[in-house]
Design a protein around this motif. Sequence first.
Motif, PDB file in Angstrom:
ATOM      1  N   GLY A  58      -8.280 -65.650  38.424  1.00 13.31           N
ATOM      2  CA  GLY A  58      -8.960 -65.405  39.694  1.00 13.31           C
ATOM      3  C   GLY A  58     -10.282 -66.144  39.770  1.00 13.31           C
ATOM      4  N   PRO A 107     -16.063 -64.781  43.039  1.00 14.94           N
ATOM      5  CA  PRO A 107     -17.395 -64.782  42.410  1.00 14.94           C
ATOM      6  C   PRO A 107     -17.373 -64.341  40.941  1.00 14.94           C
ATOM      7  CG  PRO A 107     -17.477 -63.748  44.578  1.00 14.94           C
ATOM      8  CD  PRO A 107     -16.039 -64.023  44.305  1.00 14.94           C
ATOM      9  N   ALA A 108     -16.542 -63.340  40.601  1.00 10.86           N
ATOM     10  CA  ALA A 108     -16.509 -62.850  39.211  1.00 10.86           C
ATOM     11  C   ALA A 108     -15.925 -63.910  38.281  1.00 10.86           C
ATOM     12  CB  ALA A 108     -15.692 -61.559  39.123  1.00 10.86           C
ATOM     13  N   GLU A 155      -6.287 -69.925  39.523  1.00 12.18           N
ATOM     14  CA  GLU A 155      -6.471 -69.392  40.880  1.00 12.18           C
ATOM     15  C   GLU A 155      -5.202 -69.665  41.685  1.00 12.18           C
ATOM     16  OE1 GLU A 155      -8.656 -67.583  42.875  1.00 12.18           O
ATOM     17  OE2 GLU A 155      -7.060 -67.968  44.322  1.00 12.18           O
ATOM     18  N   ARG A 156      -4.709 -68.623  42.352  1.00  8.30           N
ATOM     19  CA  ARG A 156      -3.440 -68.805  43.071  1.00  8.30           C
ATOM     20  C   ARG A 156      -3.607 -69.599  44.368  1.00  8.30           C
ATOM     21  NH1 ARG A 156      -2.339 -62.575  44.862  1.00  8.30           N
ATOM     22  NH2 ARG A 156      -4.151 -62.393  46.180  1.00  8.30           N
ATOM     23  N   ALA A 197     -18.389 -59.823  54.822  1.00  7.39           N
ATOM     24  CA  ALA A 197     -19.591 -59.845  55.660  1.00  7.39           C
ATOM     25  C   ALA A 197     -20.641 -60.813  55.105  1.00  7.39           C
ATOM     26  CB  ALA A 197     -20.175 -58.449  55.781  1.00  7.39           C
ATOM     27  N   THR A 198     -20.469 -61.228  53.878  1.00 12.50           N
ATOM     28  CA  THR A 198     -21.356 -62.195  53.220  1.00 12.50           C
ATOM     29  C   THR A 198     -22.844 -61.918  53.463  1.00 12.50           C
ATOM     30  OG1 THR A 198     -21.191 -63.803  55.036  1.00 12.50           O
ATOM     31  CG2 THR A 198     -19.635 -64.053  53.222  1.00 12.50           C
ATOM     32  N   MET A 199     -23.226 -60.670  53.218  1.00 17.48           N
ATOM     33  CA  MET A 199     -24.658 -60.378  53.128  1.00 17.48           C
ATOM     34  C   MET A 199     -24.993 -60.450  51.652  1.00 17.48           C
ATOM     35  SD  MET A 199     -24.999 -56.863  55.283  1.00 17.48           S
ATOM     36  CE  MET A 199     -24.550 -55.930  53.866  1.00 17.48           C
ATOM     37  N   LYS A 245     -20.104 -67.883  51.889  1.00 19.51           N
ATOM     38  CA  LYS A 245     -19.398 -67.685  50.610  1.00 19.51           C
ATOM     39  C   LYS A 245     -18.804 -69.017  50.143  1.00 19.51           C
ATOM     40  CE  LYS A 245     -16.225 -64.300  48.557  1.00 19.51           C
ATOM     41  NZ  LYS A 245     -15.388 -63.129  48.837  1.00 19.51           N
ATOM     42  N   ASN A 301      -0.357 -68.986  40.380  1.00 18.98           N
ATOM     43  CA  ASN A 301      -0.243 -67.556  40.679  1.00 18.98           C
ATOM     44  C   ASN A 301       0.205 -66.807  39.426  1.00 18.98           C
ATOM     45  OD1 ASN A 301       0.130 -65.077  41.834  1.00 18.98           O
ATOM     46  ND2 ASN A 301       1.864 -65.678  43.123  1.00 18.98           N
ATOM     47  N   VAL A 302      -0.699 -66.080  38.808  1.00 23.86           N
ATOM     48  CA  VAL A 302      -0.384 -65.390  37.550  1.00 23.86           C
ATOM     49  C   VAL A 302       0.539 -64.209  37.837  1.00 23.86           C
ATOM     50  CG1 VAL A 302      -1.350 -64.058  35.634  1.00 23.86           C
ATOM     51  CG2 VAL A 302      -2.516 -66.126  36.448  1.00 23.86           C
ATOM     52  N   ASP A 360      -9.092 -60.871  39.224  1.00 21.53           N
ATOM     53  CA  ASP A 360      -8.155 -61.173  40.308  1.00 21.53           C
ATOM     54  C   ASP A 360      -8.305 -60.243  41.506  1.00 21.53           C
ATOM     55  OD1 ASP A 360      -7.201 -59.279  38.514  1.00 21.53           O
ATOM     56  OD2 ASP A 360      -5.095 -59.740  38.843  1.00 21.53           O
ATOM     57  N   ASP A 387     -14.230 -56.814  41.487  1.00 14.15           N
ATOM     58  CA  ASP A 387     -13.464 -55.847  42.282  1.00 14.15           C
ATOM     59  C   ASP A 387     -12.234 -55.322  41.542  1.00 14.15           C
ATOM     60  OD1 ASP A 387     -15.209 -56.194  44.365  1.00 14.15           O
ATOM     61  OD2 ASP A 387     -13.727 -56.932  45.806  1.00 14.15           O
ATOM     62  N   GLU A 428     -19.075 -56.131  45.497  1.00 17.35           N
ATOM     63  CA  GLU A 428     -19.867 -57.140  46.203  1.00 17.35           C
ATOM     64  C   GLU A 428     -19.857 -58.431  45.381  1.00 17.35           C
ATOM     65  OE1 GLU A 428     -21.039 -56.332  49.150  1.00 17.35           O
ATOM     66  OE2 GLU A 428     -21.120 -54.164  49.088  1.00 17.35           O
ATOM     67  N   CYS A 429     -20.188 -59.527  46.052  1.00 19.41           N
ATOM     68  CA  CYS A 429     -20.201 -60.811  45.344  1.00 19.41           C
ATOM     69  C   CYS A 429     -21.248 -60.776  44.236  1.00 19.41           C
ATOM     70  CB  CYS A 429     -20.498 -61.944  46.325  1.00 19.41           C
ATOM     71  SG  CYS A 429     -19.177 -62.133  47.531  1.00 19.41           S
ATOM     72  N   SER A 486     -20.028 -58.654  41.326  1.00 11.82           N
ATOM     73  CA  SER A 486     -18.924 -59.362  40.670  1.00 11.82           C
ATOM     74  C   SER A 486     -19.450 -60.497  39.795  1.00 11.82           C
ATOM     75  CB  SER A 486     -17.958 -59.914  41.722  1.00 11.82           C
ATOM     76  OG  SER A 486     -17.349 -58.840  42.400  1.00 11.82           O
TER      77      SER A 486
HETATM   78  C1  LIG Z   1     -14.690 -56.467  55.043  1.00  7.49           C
HETATM   79  C2  LIG Z   1     -15.431 -56.859  53.795  1.00  7.49           C
HETATM   80  C3  LIG Z   1     -16.794 -57.103  53.845  1.00  7.49           C
HETATM   81  C4  LIG Z   1     -17.494 -57.477  52.688  1.00  7.49           C
HETATM   82  N1  LIG Z   1     -18.821 -57.742  52.775  1.00  7.49           N
HETATM   83  C5  LIG Z   1     -19.508 -58.164  51.687  1.00  7.49           C
HETATM   84  C6  LIG Z   1     -20.868 -58.534  51.772  1.00  7.49           C
HETATM   85  O1  LIG Z   1     -21.467 -58.473  52.834  1.00  7.49           O
HETATM   86  N2  LIG Z   1     -21.508 -58.968  50.666  1.00  7.49           N
HETATM   87  C7  LIG Z   1     -20.876 -59.068  49.469  1.00  7.49           C
HETATM   88  O2  LIG Z   1     -21.501 -59.495  48.491  1.00  7.49           O
HETATM   89  N3  LIG Z   1     -19.595 -58.701  49.345  1.00  7.49           N
HETATM   90  C8  LIG Z   1     -18.890 -58.259  50.426  1.00  7.49           C
HETATM   91  N4  LIG Z   1     -17.565 -57.921  50.330  1.00  7.49           N
HETATM   92  C9  LIG Z   1     -16.973 -57.806  49.011  1.00  7.49           C
HETATM   93  C10 LIG Z   1     -16.730 -59.113  48.329  1.00  7.49           C
HETATM   94  O3  LIG Z   1     -15.939 -59.938  49.147  1.00  7.49           O
HETATM   95  C11 LIG Z   1     -16.027 -58.816  47.017  1.00  7.49           C
HETATM   96  O4  LIG Z   1     -16.657 -57.733  46.362  1.00  7.49           O
HETATM   97  C12 LIG Z   1     -16.052 -60.021  46.094  1.00  7.49           C
HETATM   98  O5  LIG Z   1     -15.443 -61.141  46.682  1.00  7.49           O
HETATM   99  C13 LIG Z   1     -15.326 -59.664  44.816  1.00  7.49           C
HETATM  100  O6  LIG Z   1     -15.313 -60.758  43.965  1.00  7.49           O
HETATM  101  P1  LIG Z   1     -14.187 -60.868  42.847  1.00  7.49           P
HETATM  102  O7  LIG Z   1     -14.402 -62.187  42.204  1.00  7.49           O
HETATM  103  O8  LIG Z   1     -14.175 -59.659  42.014  1.00  7.49           O
HETATM  104  O9  LIG Z   1     -12.808 -60.860  43.648  1.00  7.49           O
HETATM  105  P2  LIG Z   1     -12.277 -61.833  44.790  1.00  7.49           P
HETATM  106  O10 LIG Z   1     -13.385 -62.445  45.537  1.00  7.49           O
HETATM  107  O11 LIG Z   1     -11.268 -61.055  45.544  1.00  7.49           O
HETATM  108  O12 LIG Z   1     -11.567 -62.988  43.983  1.00  7.49           O
HETATM  109  C14 LIG Z   1     -10.343 -62.771  43.328  1.00  7.49           C
HETATM  110  C15 LIG Z   1      -9.635 -64.105  43.224  1.00  7.49           C
HETATM  111  O13 LIG Z   1      -8.462 -63.930  42.433  1.00  7.49           O
HETATM  112  C16 LIG Z   1      -7.394 -64.645  43.021  1.00  7.49           C
HETATM  113  N5  LIG Z   1      -6.149 -64.020  42.576  1.00  7.49           N
HETATM  114  C17 LIG Z   1      -5.676 -62.796  42.896  1.00  7.49           C
HETATM  115  N6  LIG Z   1      -4.500 -62.569  42.281  1.00  7.49           N
HETATM  116  C18 LIG Z   1      -4.239 -63.673  41.545  1.00  7.49           C
HETATM  117  C19 LIG Z   1      -3.167 -64.030  40.690  1.00  7.49           C
HETATM  118  N7  LIG Z   1      -2.131 -63.209  40.475  1.00  7.49           N
HETATM  119  N8  LIG Z   1      -3.200 -65.248  40.094  1.00  7.49           N
HETATM  120  C20 LIG Z   1      -4.254 -66.105  40.296  1.00  7.49           C
HETATM  121  N9  LIG Z   1      -5.287 -65.806  41.115  1.00  7.49           N
HETATM  122  C21 LIG Z   1      -5.284 -64.601  41.719  1.00  7.49           C
HETATM  123  C22 LIG Z   1      -7.649 -64.489  44.521  1.00  7.49           C
HETATM  124  O14 LIG Z   1      -6.977 -65.485  45.269  1.00  7.49           O
HETATM  125  C23 LIG Z   1      -9.163 -64.614  44.585  1.00  7.49           C
HETATM  126  O15 LIG Z   1      -9.578 -65.948  44.752  1.00  7.49           O
HETATM  127  C24 LIG Z   1     -16.821 -57.574  51.460  1.00  7.49           C
HETATM  128  C25 LIG Z   1     -15.444 -57.329  51.401  1.00  7.49           C
HETATM  129  C26 LIG Z   1     -14.750 -56.972  52.562  1.00  7.49           C
HETATM  130  C27 LIG Z   1     -13.281 -56.706  52.477  1.00  7.49           C
END
Ligand SMILES: Cc1cc2nc3c(=O)[nH]c(=O)nc-3n(C[C@H](O)[C@H](O)[C@H](O)COP(=O)(O)OP(=O)(O)OC[C@H]3O[C@@H](n4cnc5c(N)ncnc54)[C@H](O)[C@@H]3O)c2cc1C
Length: 450
Positions: free
Chosen positions: A11, A14-15, A34-35, A47-49, A126, A149-150, A179, A310, A318-319, A322
């Motif tokens: 994945g 941001p994490a 990354e898938r 919302a990307t705040m 973002k 895609n894992v 992910d 997440d 949040e980003c 993460s």
């Molecule tokens: C409506 C809404 C509003 C939001 N507003 C904000 C905000 O204002 N500010 C903020 O900071 N955050 C906000 N967030 C939250 C933020 O988007 C997430 O917390 C953040 O993106 C999580 O990061 P992550 O890296 O953990 O996961 P993700 O960003 O979800 O990244 C996971 C990645 O893994 C990939 N993936 C998934 N499954 C597989 C697989 N099987 N094989 C390979 N790749 C895979 C996905 O394609 C994705 O690219 C919001 C979320 C939502 C839904």
Amino acid sequence: MAKTYDLIIVGAGPAGLMAAKAAGESGLSVALLERKQSITDINRSCATMFAIEDDYYFGERMFFSEEQRRLVFPVTGFTVPYDGPYRNFYAWHLYTSDNKHCIKLGSYEANQQKGPKGRLSVTYSKHHLLTSLLADAGKAGVTVLTGANVTALLRGSETSRIRTAEGLKLEAPYIIAADGINSRIVQQLGLNRGRRFYGTLQGISYYMTGLNLPHPEAINYPMLFHKKSGYPVMVWIEPSPYEEEEFWVYCGGPSHPELNYKDELDRLIMDSPFSSWFPRPVIRRTQAHVANIWAPVAAPVMGNVLIAGDAGWTVEAECTGSMMCGLKAAGAVTEALRNGKRGPEAVGSYSAWWNRHFSEAQDYKEFLLLLSSALVGQETSLYLNKLVTETLPCSLNPYHLLKAINSVIMDKLGQIQKERPDIVQTLQAVSNLSLEEQMKPLVGTGFPNR
Ligand SMILES: Cc1cc2nc3c(=O)[nH]c(=O)nc-3n(C[C@H](O)[C@H](O)[C@H](O)COP(=O)(O)OP(=O)(O)OC[C@H]3O[C@@H](n4cnc5c(N)ncnc54)[C@H](O)[C@@H]3O)c2cc1C
């Protein structure tokens, strides 16, 4: 033969990107899978705040330095370059469903006059954030595999194997599962079976022009209710970072078989008490999301798999949260490999950090109450919210947000008892319910990936 790395990260949100950058810069051989075909194309609503600039969040007091063009995490002790566009916003306004009353969190005019110093936070791109992290990961020699895609994780005591739908096979002593919210890795590890399920959230968002808002540089939050189910419909309108006349307009909430959030968003624009805010609506781009709401995982490490962002949290880390997970997880793996160690104890620094900031101690239940509180229904919600006439201090921290509003309502219990004893009874009945009981209708219409 599976190709071997020190670390495989699943994945590239941001994490995962932060973990890849940090581990690569520490000299590990890293594969990032990354898938999506393009890591920096953002199709999922966000919302990307920069959350949360105004408060501690997961133990951090993060802020955006426009002078340095960096996100600063002073407690964890790192910075992230951000050279993309951004917009300040100065208040959070909650509008009752008839658009006749506004609860003001933060004083818009007073804050706006102070300029950047008075802002609550900024909205950002973002795409630019991920582009910058990806560039750093590339410079650090990370092998980035997109369209990967894992589908399977095979755990072993010394190493684990990853397989993708496209036939890739990779092996490493440590895996970071980054992910995202509906993590397949967490599901495959069987961890969802032990987590409490609170429902499924869905939403759709438009980047739009042609709006005429009373307070354009604020978070505008009209409260709507679905006509048939009575479910609360969350609406969120904020300045887009990309252009001054553009706004991000989101509509979402708990899944329900009769609730289509695209219809609700279109109703908001075309046929609601808020339609006058959209005199010349033009939709430029559309995004959507579906997210299961689980309680946090019991532990962020299982064997040699570390869960970041997440994937192990509830709703949103949040980003910013993460990225902190990614950094800390990569640091723990680096330390373990430097010590020639394997297994969960060797990455104990990550578990210790996560447990301190991400465990149940961080009261995610307050956030869920945000969802369930509106279940008292439109008429009751309208009456209660109109009691809140004072400008309240604002927090972007979802765990603190509701408290200020609720405490004003509770202070007016005597008045409510005189005017609407039936509502006092409803409130008492609701407060006697456990969170699980309150969330029951939402659980019933969700679809958990156990
Ligand atoms: C409506 C809404 C509003 C939001 N507003 C904000 C905000 O204002 N500010 C903020 O900071 N955050 C906000 N967030 C939250 C933020 O988007 C997430 O917390 C953040 O993106 C999580 O990061 P992550 O890296 O953990 O996961 P993700 O960003 O979800 O990244 C996971 C990645 O893994 C990939 N993936 C998934 N499954 C597989 C697989 N099987 N094989 C390979 N790749 C895979 C996905 O394609 C994705 O690219 C919001 C979320 C939502 C839904």
